[in-house]
Design a protein around this motif. Sequence first.
Motif, PDB file in Angstrom:
ATOM      1  N   MET A 111     -38.751 -52.452  19.442  1.00  0.00           N
ATOM      2  CA  MET A 111     -37.736 -52.449  18.375  1.00  0.00           C
ATOM      3  C   MET A 111     -36.885 -51.175  18.410  1.00  0.00           C
ATOM      4  N   THR A 112     -37.487 -50.051  18.849  1.00  0.00           N
ATOM      5  CA  THR A 112     -36.695 -48.809  18.900  1.00  0.00           C
ATOM      6  C   THR A 112     -35.637 -48.865  20.005  1.00  0.00           C
ATOM      7  N   HIS A 113     -35.726 -49.888  20.839  1.00  0.00           N
ATOM      8  CA  HIS A 113     -34.699 -50.060  21.880  1.00  0.00           C
ATOM      9  C   HIS A 113     -33.650 -51.096  21.497  1.00  0.00           C
ATOM     10  N   PHE A 114     -34.041 -52.060  20.661  1.00  0.00           N
ATOM     11  CA  PHE A 114     -33.146 -53.202  20.436  1.00  0.00           C
ATOM     12  C   PHE A 114     -32.677 -53.381  18.990  1.00  0.00           C
ATOM     13  N   VAL A 115     -33.455 -52.906  18.036  1.00  0.00           N
ATOM     14  CA  VAL A 115     -33.087 -53.134  16.634  1.00  0.00           C
ATOM     15  C   VAL A 115     -32.330 -51.906  16.107  1.00  0.00           C
ATOM     16  N   PRO A 116     -31.106 -52.091  15.618  1.00  0.00           N
ATOM     17  CA  PRO A 116     -30.277 -50.945  15.226  1.00  0.00           C
ATOM     18  C   PRO A 116     -30.973 -49.962  14.278  1.00  0.00           C
TER      19      PRO A 116
END
Lengths: 277, 214
Positions: B162-167
């Motif tokens: 998520m730290t790569h894809f979720v704003p």
Amino acid sequence: MSSNVLQVSGLCKRYPHFALENVSFSLQPGTITGFIGRNGAGKTTTLKSLLNLVHPDSGEIRFFGMDFCKDEFAIKQKIGYVSGGISYYPSKKLSTISGVNRRFYADWDEDVYRRCVSRFQLLEDKTPSQLSEGMKVKYALALALSHHAELLILDEPTSGLDPVSREDLLEVFLQLAQDEQVTILFSTHITSDLDKCADNILYIRSGKIIEDAPRDAFLAKYQVVQTAEKPDASVIGARESKSGWTGLIPTGAPAPAGAEILKTDLEAVMVHLEKEA
Amino acid sequence: MKNLLYKEFRLALHPTSIIFLTLSAMLIIPNYPYYVTFFYTCLGIFFICLTGRENQDLFYMMLLPVRKRDIVRARIGMSVCLQCLQALICVPFAILRQSFKMPGNQVGMDANIAFFGLAFLMMGLFNLAFFTRYYANPQKIGKSFAIGSTVIFVYMGIVEAMTHFVPFFLELDTPDPENLTKKLLVLAVGIAGYAVLTLTACKKSEKELEKLDL
């Protein structure tokens, strides 16, 4: 309030292949009760049920007139459970275990503990794994006595002990019951121990109590007879031995022709009753 | 409770749990999945319960004048102490890592304020997954830990992804004090989640132990 130290009524516990059925008995203060039965008869299950270590399906258990489920905390302050010596924390020093235990008991008496340590010749810097079986039982007893337990529940405390250690322990039990009015419930299949110290006998077979009586009254019900030939069916639980056949007859019943009357003890009564069953 | 905790630390504490506390220093490794530090905390708790089984701890406790629920509270209480202590010891190392004149963590979340919130949530999930199964059947402790560990690693995978894809999570993976409000919010939610999950674990475990026949 009931004068019974322990009152068990209608205790039932069902397992797929075994059941305790309607176990009922009571213990009077300052008495030693021998709880006998062969392996698997239900002694340990009964004792564990008393302390809710296993959950009975039904029945009532009252210690000192109190219900165990409601007054577990108060009851545990007044009882000691010894299951064949201590099996917990085998690598911790006795002093460490005692140091933890003493914090949980309002009536912990350090003087009594010190006396027990000295009397039983316990070395506190040893660990349970370094103790003999007899010393483990003595240490467990020291812990129980140090919080002035009024009831000791002992599950096979003498199993695996040599005869001298067993005699030592029985002496301790007798002193506790006579001098300090401690009540002892003592499960064993070594019935000779009970010949020496028990006031009452509680006999369990296949999960049912088949006898609950003073020891002498229980023994007085039977006579052990020995015959050269196989006796008839009137002799209870006849067994063959090197010197002939032995069995029981109810006291007062006519002995078989030529039978010799032997000394009646718990072991003889139990083995013949079990054979008959 | 004081006596119960004394017993836990005096008799039940496994030495590796103390050693694992020093692994908080892993937060100064320049690039590392820092959540692993808290996995070690959970591993230490597993060791405590495992040796507890070998030492017949439950049987010992049942003979003491305590209620069954107190047994659960003592063990989870000690675990909470260890988990909080681990987080506390991590703090100076996280600050030290942030002071390094080098880019942030390249293989996972930066050791920042939000990281601690997410780590607390992870430990709460472990407590729920592990303790409820452990007290249902203490003999099968390996299975309980396998499930607890799976929960940890799945959680780590999801959060790191998520730290790569979720704003929102992209903004969390930054040095402090950037996006401080959001990070403080995550920390607060993480700690609250940890508390709720651990209390739930405690209540459910008490019920499981109550049913257990020793």
